[in-house]
Design an enzyme around this catalytic site. Sequence first.
Site, PDB file in Angstrom:
ATOM      1  CG  ASP A 143     -11.433  -4.825   7.470  1.00 30.37           C
ATOM      2  OD1 ASP A 143     -12.376  -5.064   6.692  1.00 30.37           O
ATOM      3  OD2 ASP A 143     -10.245  -4.899   7.112  1.00 30.37           O
ATOM      4  CD  GLU A 194      -8.941  -1.603   9.584  1.00 26.77           C
ATOM      5  OE1 GLU A 194      -9.035  -2.480   8.714  1.00 26.77           O
ATOM      6  OE2 GLU A 194      -8.504  -0.446   9.361  1.00 26.77           O
ATOM      7  CE  LYS A 205     -10.637  -3.260   3.923  1.00 26.86           C
ATOM      8  NZ  LYS A 205      -9.835  -4.417   4.397  1.00 26.86           N
ATOM      9  CD  GLU A 236      -2.942  -1.294   2.185  1.00 23.35           C
ATOM     10  OE1 GLU A 236      -2.876  -0.461   3.113  1.00 23.35           O
ATOM     11  OE2 GLU A 236      -3.793  -2.191   2.138  1.00 23.35           O
TER      12      GLU A 236
END
EC number: 4.2.1.11
Length: 430
Positions: free
Chosen positions: A310, A283, A335, A204
């Site tokens: 998540d 998270e 997402k 990322e």
Amino acid sequence: MPILEQVGAREILDSRGNPTVEVEVALTDGTFARAAVPSGASTGEHEAVELRDGDARYGGKGVTKAVNAVLDEIAPAIIGESADDQRLIDQALLDLDGTPDKSRLGANAILGVSLAVAKAAADSAGLALFRYLGGPNAHILPVPMMNILNGGAHADTGVDVQEFMVAPIGAPSFKESLRWGTEVYHSLKSVLKKQGLSTGLGDEGGFAPDVAGTRAALDLISTAIEATGLKLGADVALALDVAATEFYSAADGYSFEKEKRTAEQMGAFYAELLDAYPLVSIEDPLSEDDWDGWVALTTAIGDRVQLVGDDLFVTNPERLEEGIERGAANALLVKVNQIGTLTETLDAVTLAHSSGYKTMMSHRSGETEDTTIADLAVAVGSGQIKTGAPARSERVAKYNQLLRIEETLGDAARFAGDLAFPRFSIEPAN
């Protein structure tokens, strides 16, 4: 009324060199739009199913089955329908698939169509996507949660925590927050070089040094922030994506930093971090099915920090509803490819906000140049977006789109800033 006239699809590559689906739609008024579907490296057990080929091509990761699902089944079913009835289109896709996890046609096929239809309808209406989806009051620019140091499944190092993020909460605008975060990113590179650590990049765009552990990583980032002249906490806060499911097993519990730990011990560790660092968000601090642990952790520290589900929620309204009823977590990571349609995504966000849960819009580790999530973050007023470091064009594309949106909004634009994190106190407890 814009009518769907053509629906096409192709296999393209994502940012990790893996195949993914791109869908194109054309309307009878001449409008054309396309959407590309992301994919994750660390995926939740309860996510909607990506359809992969499983043959010799691309090591089994080809998506020609999903492409053919669009061309052979989905296209004939929706051509002739109105593009501006998103819920009707998405329900038609769900009915056509007929499985609870979208495994027959593939969530990658379904989502590509869902997003492309929305983009075409927005363009046909003469509206930016954020305005089309969010209405006239969409004006909140999100805090960029910039993953500047990668570990876990996003890097080949011994660091267990998957993402170390900076959140420029003190900035007066999105444009300035992006500058602040970018300056910290470059500052971190200098700090790593001075200490003889790797400045190679993870999936990322964040750096992936092999450091001693969580605290060492947070110390490096804190040093980088202070080296820019920005204030740690007041200007730029910290955040984590632990991705704890990745190091959890029923037999051993949490194998974290060379120790076997219980949920309670993980909770105590997070409480210590909150005392030592200005953390605004954690998270997936626990495994996706550790409901009891999540509830206990939320009770213990949920008034001090944002706890984001998540893998726990996978953007699924049903799992989110269970979490709300149990009192697990206090925020939802969004997402779109976890659930597979735009309508279901919006339903999950609506449920979260109506229940007092915050939302954070998110990319995946396997991304494309598609910028839909930038518009979606503004449309739903999430106030937070996670789309990687300010490096690699598939990440920067989303940030650049947010710059355009802020410019379009002009004086009406508002940056979420520290108001996105009402549980955060600038000064650590001790």
